[in-house]
Design an enzyme around this catalytic site. Structure first.
Site, PDB file in Angstrom:
ATOM      1  N   ASP A   1      37.708  36.602  33.988  1.00 41.80           N
ATOM      2  CA  ASP A   1      38.330  35.304  33.739  1.00 41.80           C
ATOM      3  C   ASP A   1      38.358  34.992  32.248  1.00 41.80           C
ATOM      4  O   ASP A   1      37.805  35.727  31.419  1.00 41.80           O
ATOM      5  CB  ASP A   1      37.561  34.205  34.473  1.00 41.80           C
ATOM      6  CG  ASP A   1      37.750  34.278  35.974  1.00 41.80           C
ATOM      7  OD1 ASP A   1      38.822  34.726  36.403  1.00 41.80           O
ATOM      8  OD2 ASP A   1      36.824  33.907  36.713  1.00 41.80           O
TER       9      ASP A   1
ATOM     10  N   TYR B   1      27.232  43.389  36.206  1.00 41.15           N
ATOM     11  CA  TYR B   1      27.429  42.217  35.350  1.00 41.15           C
ATOM     12  C   TYR B   1      26.117  41.820  34.689  1.00 41.15           C
ATOM     13  O   TYR B   1      25.027  42.046  35.246  1.00 41.15           O
ATOM     14  CB  TYR B   1      27.946  41.028  36.172  1.00 41.15           C
ATOM     15  CG  TYR B   1      29.414  41.089  36.500  1.00 41.15           C
ATOM     16  CD1 TYR B   1      30.364  40.564  35.634  1.00 41.15           C
ATOM     17  CD2 TYR B   1      29.852  41.665  37.694  1.00 41.15           C
ATOM     18  CE1 TYR B   1      31.709  40.606  35.937  1.00 41.15           C
ATOM     19  CE2 TYR B   1      31.200  41.717  38.011  1.00 41.15           C
ATOM     20  CZ  TYR B   1      32.122  41.181  37.126  1.00 41.15           C
ATOM     21  OH  TYR B   1      33.467  41.227  37.432  1.00 41.15           O
TER      22      TYR B   1
END
Length: 589
Positions: free
Chosen positions: A137, A270
């Protein structure tokens, strides 16, 4: 006054009228004389250019071989509107895909089919076999993003036999526009590939050379080609054209036969960075009772409680309460497997904020004097939903501040008991990094990456590409140093201000602070959010159930139901991108 003959003239007897006429005559003669003295400038001489006019050479893609490769790239996401580009959608910031597209085109590495001839700069990956692993994003960074793409190659094309006309040759002769944008495999071309990652699900794709006679003398030149040493230096070439905060780190010369950057990835990793303390703490005597939980001092996080909560994410769970529902994808299965979840300390090389270690700022009983510290929430999973990591981190921060118990994670994972997500805020975007993408073989329980990555600097006489002048490390050092100097100056300023004026214990709280009910809630941003009295997550309003959200979206788009949308709606909406179907598509961070 003399006459034209040189004799002096006597004007004493002249009348006023004659004198005026004489003056007028003399003025006219003087003007005429002055005009004759002013030479007219010669016309400018045109300089002859000794340079021959540059003829733009027509680039014919049909003369070049192509190959499928994988690229591993890194980027700092703060200046970008996320990774993925959406057609006909204007964004306030460029996307990573736009920058990749421009660099690949400028380097003449791809010849994509143009959907709109009137918009040659429009991003369109058709004809390039393009695939991407994750879709970060806006603001999110990546250090191990992976894409697959077919690009131009230096490998010579097989020689055409006399009298043979290659398929499509007639169209090429009619005009370059016919096949100008085409990076697809060339006829009879030799190409490298590794064994498939998932032999049990083979694709109908084999090595292009399988149908060729490898002892054919016409193939000698193309077979003797060194696929690395003689190939285009893809990372170095692209790094010269990309912005400094987007770098190609490695490339894979021979991706597996069934390779797709999206579907072949079996593990995404992540990291979410945060500081301890999370925000500037308030001295003990300036705190007011309603400011925070009595268990955790204002500004600090309970790392042990966060670790306890993080471990509950491991395993196969339904994460519908830890994501944002994207009704456009009509996802109904929210089960994802998390292989690893933990909070880990990261070594920080410099520390300018010494005041934080003062007895007035650290939690009671703390013996350490090495704050601030840097921590990361490390998460490894098979796949991720839209905003999933940021929702998970948000809950961990609430636990760390003592606003929620670690058991809140188990409660939200119990979708039978809690099928509707409470309306809590997700964490900030900038500290999140897509750290790596792993492509293991199907039968490997340890999930080791099977891709044969060739990193920048690897190979004979290639070290300069990493540590030489204008090498990869030089580029990254420039980016790091600029930001590090900013960090050090800002930290020095904060520390300087902390030591100015009266001592901390001499400061007095203002009357306006007493009775304040504002609650500081940390969400990963640079400063905490201020809100009223904290409302526990399980007491917040809840969103609609997933099936209700999907149904409302389908009806709003003109379909009878969500089932009708799944059956035929996606084709009508034209949602597919890059040849990949969007049905049940993961919406990664």
């Amino acid at each position: 006054m003399e006459s034209n003959s040189g004799e002096k003239m006597d004007y004493s007897a002249w009348s006023q009228e004659n004198l005026i006429q004489r003056v007028t005559q003399l003025e006219a003669e003087l003007k005429a004389q002055n005009r004759s003295l002013i030479s007219t400038p010669p016309p400018p001489v045109e300089k002859k250019s000794w340079k021959k006019p540059r003829n733009e050479r027509v680039f014919d893609p049909s003369k070049y071989n192509t190959r499928l490769i994988a690229l591993k790239l890194a980027y700092l996401g703060k200046r970008y509107n996320g990774f993925e580009h959406h057609s006909n959608q204007t964004t306030p910031l460029p996307t990573i895909e736009e920058e990749l597209w421009k660099a690949l085109n400028k380097a003449r590495l791809i010849f994509p089919q143009r959907a709109n001839p009137m918009s040659p700069g429009e991003v369109n990956w058709e004809g390039c076999e393009y695939s991407k692993c994750g879709r970060t994003d806006r603001g999110v960074s990546a250090f191990g993003q992976v894409i697959g793409i077919r690009v131009r190659s230096n490998r010579p094309l097989p020689k055409k036999k006399k009298g043979a006309v290659a398929e499509g040759a007639e169209e090429v002769e009619k005009g370059p526009a016919a096949n100008e944008f085409n990076t697809l495999p060339r006829e009879n071309a030799v190409e490298m590939a590794s064994p498939a990652l998932a032999p049990s699900r083979p694709k109908s794709k084999g090595l292009p050379s399988e149908s060729l006679g490898l002892d054919d003398p016409d193939l000698e030149e193309t077979l003797n080609f060194d696929p690395v040493g003689q190939e285009i230096p893809y990372p170095s070439l692209l790094n010269r054209l990309l912005p400094p905060d987007i770098r190609i780190l490695a490339w894979c010369p021979a991706p597996p036969l069934d390779f797709s950057a999206r579907f072949s990835c079996r593990e995404r990793r992540y990291r979410y960075f945060f500081t301890q303390p999370a925000f500037v703490p308030t001295p003990h005597h300036l705190e007011h009772p309603s400011s925070n939980s009595p268990k955790v001092k204002d500004g600090w996080l309970d790392i042990a409680a966060m670790r306890e909560a993080a471990k509950m994410f491991e395993g196969l769970h339904d994460f519908r309460n830890f994501c944002k529902i994207d009704a456009g994808k009509q996802i109904s299965n929210f089960e994802r497997r998390m292989f690893y979840a933990d909070i880990e300390e990261v070594e920080d090389s410099t520390n300018e904020l010494g005041f934080v270690n003062g007895t007035e700022f650290v939690p009671s009983g703390s013996l350490e004097k090495v704050y601030p510290k840097i921590y990361t929430f490390n998460l490894h999973g098979s796949a991720f939903l839209w905003h999933q990591v940021r929702c998970m981190v948000s809950i961990l921060f609430l636990v760390g501040q003592g606003l929620e118990k670690p058991s809140i994670v188990s409660e939200l994972l119990d979708v039978e008991k809690n099928p509707r997500r409470p309306t809590y805020e997700m964490a900030s975007d900038t500290p999140l990094v897509l750290w790596d993408c792993i492509f293991p073989r199907e039968d490997d329980p340890e999930r080791k990456d099977a891709m044969q990555w060739l990193h920048v600097g690897d190979g004979p006489a290639a070290g300069g590409a990493k540590y030489g002048t204008t090498g990869l490390m030089d580029d990254l050092w420039k980016v790091w140093r600029e930001r590090k100097i900013d960090e050090m100056l800002a930290a020095s300023l904060v520390d300087t201000v902390s030591r100015q004026g009266n001592r901390v214990e001499e400061l007095e709280a203002g009357n306006g602070k007493k009775g304040s009910k504002s609650q500081k809630v940390f969400d990963g941003g640079n400063v905490p959010r201020l809100q009223g009295t904290y409302i526990p997550v399980m007491k917040k309003p809840v969103m609609d159930a997933v099936d209700v959200i999907n149904e409302k979206y389908a009806v709003r788009k003109g379909f009878e139901s969500a089932e009708d949308l799944k059956l035929q709606g996606f084709r009508r909406l034209g949602k597919s991108s890059g040849g990949e179907t969007p049905i049940a598509e993961d919406a990664d961070e």
